[in-house]
Write a protein that holds these residues in place. Structure first.
Motif, PDB file in Angstrom:
ATOM      1  N   SER A  81     101.614  -8.338 -14.184  1.00 55.28           N
ATOM      2  CA  SER A  81     101.395  -9.721 -14.608  1.00 55.28           C
ATOM      3  C   SER A  81     102.694 -10.419 -14.987  1.00 55.28           C
ATOM      4  O   SER A  81     102.769 -11.649 -15.034  1.00 55.28           O
ATOM      5  CB  SER A  81     100.426  -9.768 -15.803  1.00 55.28           C
ATOM      6  OG  SER A  81     100.930  -8.988 -16.874  1.00 55.28           O
ATOM      7  N   GLN A  82     103.753  -9.619 -15.254  1.00 56.29           N
ATOM      8  CA  GLN A  82     105.081 -10.188 -15.535  1.00 56.29           C
ATOM      9  C   GLN A  82     106.014 -10.048 -14.334  1.00 56.29           C
ATOM     10  O   GLN A  82     107.213 -10.264 -14.438  1.00 56.29           O
ATOM     11  CB  GLN A  82     105.720  -9.489 -16.742  1.00 56.29           C
ATOM     12  CG  GLN A  82     105.235 -10.024 -18.080  1.00 56.29           C
ATOM     13  CD  GLN A  82     103.843  -9.535 -18.418  1.00 56.29           C
ATOM     14  OE1 GLN A  82     103.573  -8.356 -18.319  1.00 56.29           O
ATOM     15  NE2 GLN A  82     102.963 -10.432 -18.804  1.00 56.29           N
ATOM     16  N   ASN A  88     103.433 -10.646  -9.309  1.00 53.41           N
ATOM     17  CA  ASN A  88     102.941 -12.022  -9.224  1.00 53.41           C
ATOM     18  C   ASN A  88     102.478 -12.368  -7.820  1.00 53.41           C
ATOM     19  O   ASN A  88     101.460 -13.035  -7.625  1.00 53.41           O
ATOM     20  CB  ASN A  88     104.039 -13.003  -9.669  1.00 53.41           C
ATOM     21  CG  ASN A  88     104.239 -12.992 -11.169  1.00 53.41           C
ATOM     22  OD1 ASN A  88     103.274 -12.859 -11.914  1.00 53.41           O
ATOM     23  ND2 ASN A  88     105.471 -13.119 -11.609  1.00 53.41           N
ATOM     24  N   LEU A  91      99.137 -10.429  -7.180  1.00 49.72           N
ATOM     25  CA  LEU A  91      98.007 -10.977  -7.924  1.00 49.72           C
ATOM     26  C   LEU A  91      97.488 -12.268  -7.295  1.00 49.72           C
ATOM     27  O   LEU A  91      96.284 -12.534  -7.303  1.00 49.72           O
ATOM     28  CB  LEU A  91      98.400 -11.215  -9.390  1.00 49.72           C
ATOM     29  CG  LEU A  91      98.587  -9.944 -10.228  1.00 49.72           C
ATOM     30  CD1 LEU A  91      99.252 -10.275 -11.553  1.00 49.72           C
ATOM     31  CD2 LEU A  91      97.251  -9.264 -10.469  1.00 49.72           C
ATOM     32  N   SER A  92      98.389 -13.061  -6.748  1.00 52.20           N
ATOM     33  CA  SER A  92      97.957 -14.319  -6.127  1.00 52.20           C
ATOM     34  C   SER A  92      97.070 -14.066  -4.920  1.00 52.20           C
ATOM     35  O   SER A  92      96.192 -14.885  -4.600  1.00 52.20           O
ATOM     36  CB  SER A  92      99.179 -15.157  -5.708  1.00 52.20           C
ATOM     37  OG  SER A  92      99.891 -14.522  -4.664  1.00 52.20           O
ATOM     38  N   ARG A  95      93.262 -13.972  -5.662  1.00 52.74           N
ATOM     39  CA  ARG A  95      92.561 -15.243  -5.876  1.00 52.74           C
ATOM     40  C   ARG A  95      91.789 -15.695  -4.639  1.00 52.74           C
ATOM     41  O   ARG A  95      90.801 -16.426  -4.758  1.00 52.74           O
ATOM     42  CB  ARG A  95      93.561 -16.342  -6.262  1.00 52.74           C
ATOM     43  CG  ARG A  95      94.258 -16.118  -7.580  1.00 52.74           C
ATOM     44  CD  ARG A  95      95.006 -17.369  -8.023  1.00 52.74           C
ATOM     45  NE  ARG A  95      95.859 -17.088  -9.163  1.00 52.74           N
ATOM     46  CZ  ARG A  95      95.424 -17.006 -10.418  1.00 52.74           C
ATOM     47  NH1 ARG A  95      94.161 -17.175 -10.680  1.00 52.74           N
ATOM     48  NH2 ARG A  95      96.284 -16.749 -11.405  1.00 52.74           N
ATOM     49  N   GLU A 131      96.358  -5.683 -16.373  1.00 56.37           N
ATOM     50  CA  GLU A 131      97.261  -6.613 -15.697  1.00 56.37           C
ATOM     51  C   GLU A 131      96.520  -7.844 -15.196  1.00 56.37           C
ATOM     52  O   GLU A 131      97.029  -8.962 -15.273  1.00 56.37           O
ATOM     53  CB  GLU A 131      97.973  -5.908 -14.537  1.00 56.37           C
ATOM     54  CG  GLU A 131      98.921  -4.803 -14.972  1.00 56.37           C
ATOM     55  CD  GLU A 131      99.929  -5.264 -16.016  1.00 56.37           C
ATOM     56  OE1 GLU A 131     100.468  -6.383 -15.874  1.00 56.37           O
ATOM     57  OE2 GLU A 131     100.182  -4.506 -16.978  1.00 56.37           O
ATOM     58  N   LEU A 132      95.309  -7.649 -14.701  1.00 55.50           N
ATOM     59  CA  LEU A 132      94.503  -8.787 -14.260  1.00 55.50           C
ATOM     60  C   LEU A 132      94.148  -9.678 -15.450  1.00 55.50           C
ATOM     61  O   LEU A 132      94.199 -10.914 -15.362  1.00 55.50           O
ATOM     62  CB  LEU A 132      93.223  -8.297 -13.563  1.00 55.50           C
ATOM     63  CG  LEU A 132      93.395  -7.455 -12.302  1.00 55.50           C
ATOM     64  CD1 LEU A 132      92.021  -7.034 -11.756  1.00 55.50           C
ATOM     65  CD2 LEU A 132      94.174  -8.208 -11.231  1.00 55.50           C
ATOM     66  N   ARG A 135      97.192 -11.691 -16.637  1.00 59.59           N
ATOM     67  CA  ARG A 135      97.458 -12.820 -15.744  1.00 59.59           C
ATOM     68  C   ARG A 135      96.468 -13.957 -16.010  1.00 59.59           C
ATOM     69  O   ARG A 135      96.847 -15.126 -16.077  1.00 59.59           O
ATOM     70  CB  ARG A 135      97.360 -12.362 -14.287  1.00 59.59           C
ATOM     71  CG  ARG A 135      97.637 -13.465 -13.260  1.00 59.59           C
ATOM     72  CD  ARG A 135      99.068 -14.026 -13.410  1.00 59.59           C
ATOM     73  NE  ARG A 135      99.325 -15.039 -12.394  1.00 59.59           N
ATOM     74  CZ  ARG A 135      99.890 -14.778 -11.212  1.00 59.59           C
ATOM     75  NH1 ARG A 135     100.253 -13.542 -10.899  1.00 59.59           N
ATOM     76  NH2 ARG A 135     100.102 -15.748 -10.358  1.00 59.59           N
ATOM     77  N   ASP A 136      95.206 -13.597 -16.211  1.00 57.36           N
ATOM     78  CA  ASP A 136      94.194 -14.606 -16.516  1.00 57.36           C
ATOM     79  C   ASP A 136      94.470 -15.274 -17.861  1.00 57.36           C
ATOM     80  O   ASP A 136      94.261 -16.488 -18.030  1.00 57.36           O
ATOM     81  CB  ASP A 136      92.800 -13.975 -16.548  1.00 57.36           C
ATOM     82  CG  ASP A 136      92.194 -13.825 -15.159  1.00 57.36           C
ATOM     83  OD1 ASP A 136      92.783 -14.351 -14.195  1.00 57.36           O
ATOM     84  OD2 ASP A 136      91.118 -13.199 -15.047  1.00 57.36           O
ATOM     85  N   ASP A 138      97.318 -15.825 -19.288  1.00 60.38           N
ATOM     86  CA  ASP A 138      98.404 -16.792 -19.109  1.00 60.38           C
ATOM     87  C   ASP A 138      97.867 -18.087 -18.501  1.00 60.38           C
ATOM     88  O   ASP A 138      98.187 -19.190 -18.960  1.00 60.38           O
ATOM     89  CB  ASP A 138      99.485 -16.195 -18.211  1.00 60.38           C
ATOM     90  CG  ASP A 138     100.661 -17.137 -18.025  1.00 60.38           C
ATOM     91  OD1 ASP A 138     101.281 -17.516 -19.025  1.00 60.38           O
ATOM     92  OD2 ASP A 138     100.945 -17.500 -16.865  1.00 60.38           O
ATOM     93  N   THR A 139      97.020 -17.947 -17.484  1.00 58.46           N
ATOM     94  CA  THR A 139      96.407 -19.125 -16.837  1.00 58.46           C
ATOM     95  C   THR A 139      95.534 -19.883 -17.824  1.00 58.46           C
ATOM     96  O   THR A 139      95.582 -21.116 -17.904  1.00 58.46           O
ATOM     97  CB  THR A 139      95.548 -18.674 -15.628  1.00 58.46           C
ATOM     98  OG1 THR A 139      96.370 -17.985 -14.687  1.00 58.46           O
ATOM     99  CG2 THR A 139      94.899 -19.870 -14.949  1.00 58.46           C
TER     100      THR A 139
END
Length: 368
Positions: A81-82, A88, A91-92, A95, A131-132, A135-136, A138-139
């Motif tokens: 996630s960092q 990054n 992870l995209s 989506r 990690e998922l 990331r969420d 942060d969003t």
């Protein structure tokens, strides 16, 4: 409409091997981390004995099955996630998928490196899930800051919607702060619609895929039991699969497949189990069209009405929908043909409010 299933997990858990076996796409599978840098995409024809029966009766020029798309996403590691391990970017890719198959390694093999040194599938799953969730989070935090400002402004449709969204996001934040997936909040359809544009990764339907050794696929092992217990806490299901067995099945023709599965003590392939689980998670079902030119399977959501089902073929069919002639597959099978079923009064005329049932055979009338 088919559906897109993303395959995630730590490096070297067998994702690419399973992807290759399920799709025969030939993605690179090797014994080192980050072997997969860009997502591999493979299309799979969904096997359906009902479509095969329609083809046998109609003898059309072509048969077109429903499609499932697999996306093999590179192995995630702690810190993804960092940006660790190109995280990054990886992870995209998630989506863009409809559902997630989370592969966990449930086999011991000294010849296959484990990224963290030892096989511990529950821990492995937790690393990826965290990690998922990060990331969420942060969003979500960025959106929450904006919505709180908007909610405090003068009354307007936008501020009212922002207030409703803030309430939802704060519920999700409690879960994500604890490293838990957003799907555990069990949002209503309206609540999900309000935050859909955030594309939260942990809100996607997910199931675990336990990758087993071929000699343990029917007996199981302690690793599998650990995964089942972990998945139950996450309110997720587990599909058991052996990458090696699926690789062997991929090399067989249809006549050999049944004998091989029987020999292995299995009733169906891992692909069949994965497809069934994906359909269940996403609330999907199939209807058919049939004629001299082609027999075809179409994927729709359970609860879709006839116009929406027609729209899967072409938007003009939905816009100009008049009515549909409909025959249940069981009645077709019992009568042996559409004409015979029609003579017995089993072919129905349905209007715009008809909810299409699984395995309906449809003929649409429309005007544009």
């Amino acid at each position: 409409m088919g559906f897109k299933c993303g395959i995630v997990g730590l490096p070297n858990v067998g994702k690419s091997t399973i992807f290759n076996a399920l799709t025969s796409a030939g993605a690179e599978a090797a014994n080192f981390p980050f072997c997969t840098k860009d997502p591999n995409v493979g299309m799979v024809n969904i096997p359906d004995s009902r479509l095969a029966e329609l083809t046998r009766v109609y003898k059309p020029k072509r048969e077109i099955p429903a499609i499932m798309q697999f996306v093999d996403i590179a192995g995630l590691v702690k810190g993804a996630s960092q940006g660790e391990g190109l995280g990054n970017q990886f992870l995209s890719h998630i989506r863009e998928t409809d559902a997630v198959m989370h592969v966990v390694r449930c086999f011991e093999d000294v010849n296959v490196t484990h990224v963290e040194g030892t096989v511990n599938p529950a821990h492995d799953a937790e690393v990826v899930n965290l990690e998922l969730a990060l990331r969420d989070l942060d969003t979500l935090d960025k959106k929450l800051t904006k919505d709180k400002k908007l909610a405090g402004m003068a009354a307007s449709p936008d501020s009212k919607e922002a207030k409703a969204r803030v309430a939802i996001l704060e519920r999700l934040k409690v879960l994500l702060d604890d490293g838990k997936p957003a799907r555990l909040a069990e949002l209503t359809g309206d609540e999900t619609d309000l935050i859909r544009d955030l594309g939260l990764l942990t809100l996607k339907p997910m199931f675990y895929c336990a990758n087993m050794r071929e000699d343990e696929i029917t007996t199981g092992n302690a690793h599998l039991e650990a995964v089942k217990a972990f998945a139950a806490e996450q309110k997720c299901d587990v599909v058991v699969i052996s990458g090696k067995i699926e690789s062997e099945i991929a090399e067989l023709d249809a006549s050999e497949k049944a004998d091989f599965l029987k020999e292995m003590g299995l009733e169906e392939s891992g692909l069949d189990r994965v497809i069934r689980k994906g359909f269940s998670l996403l609330g999907l079902q199939t209807y058919f069209t049939a004629g001299e030119q082609e027999t075809r399977a179409w994927t729709i959501h359970k609860g879709d009405k006839a116009p929406a089902a027609a729209g899967v073929i072409h938007s003009d069919f939905e816009k100009g929908f008049i009515r549909a002639e409909t025959l249940g597959f069981a009645d077709f099978q019992k009568c042996g043909s559409w004409q015979a079923a029609k003579e017995k009064g089993l072919v129905r005329t349905e209007g715009k409010e008809y909810v299409v049932q699984d395995a309906d055979i449809m003929h649409f009338l429309f005007n544009v």
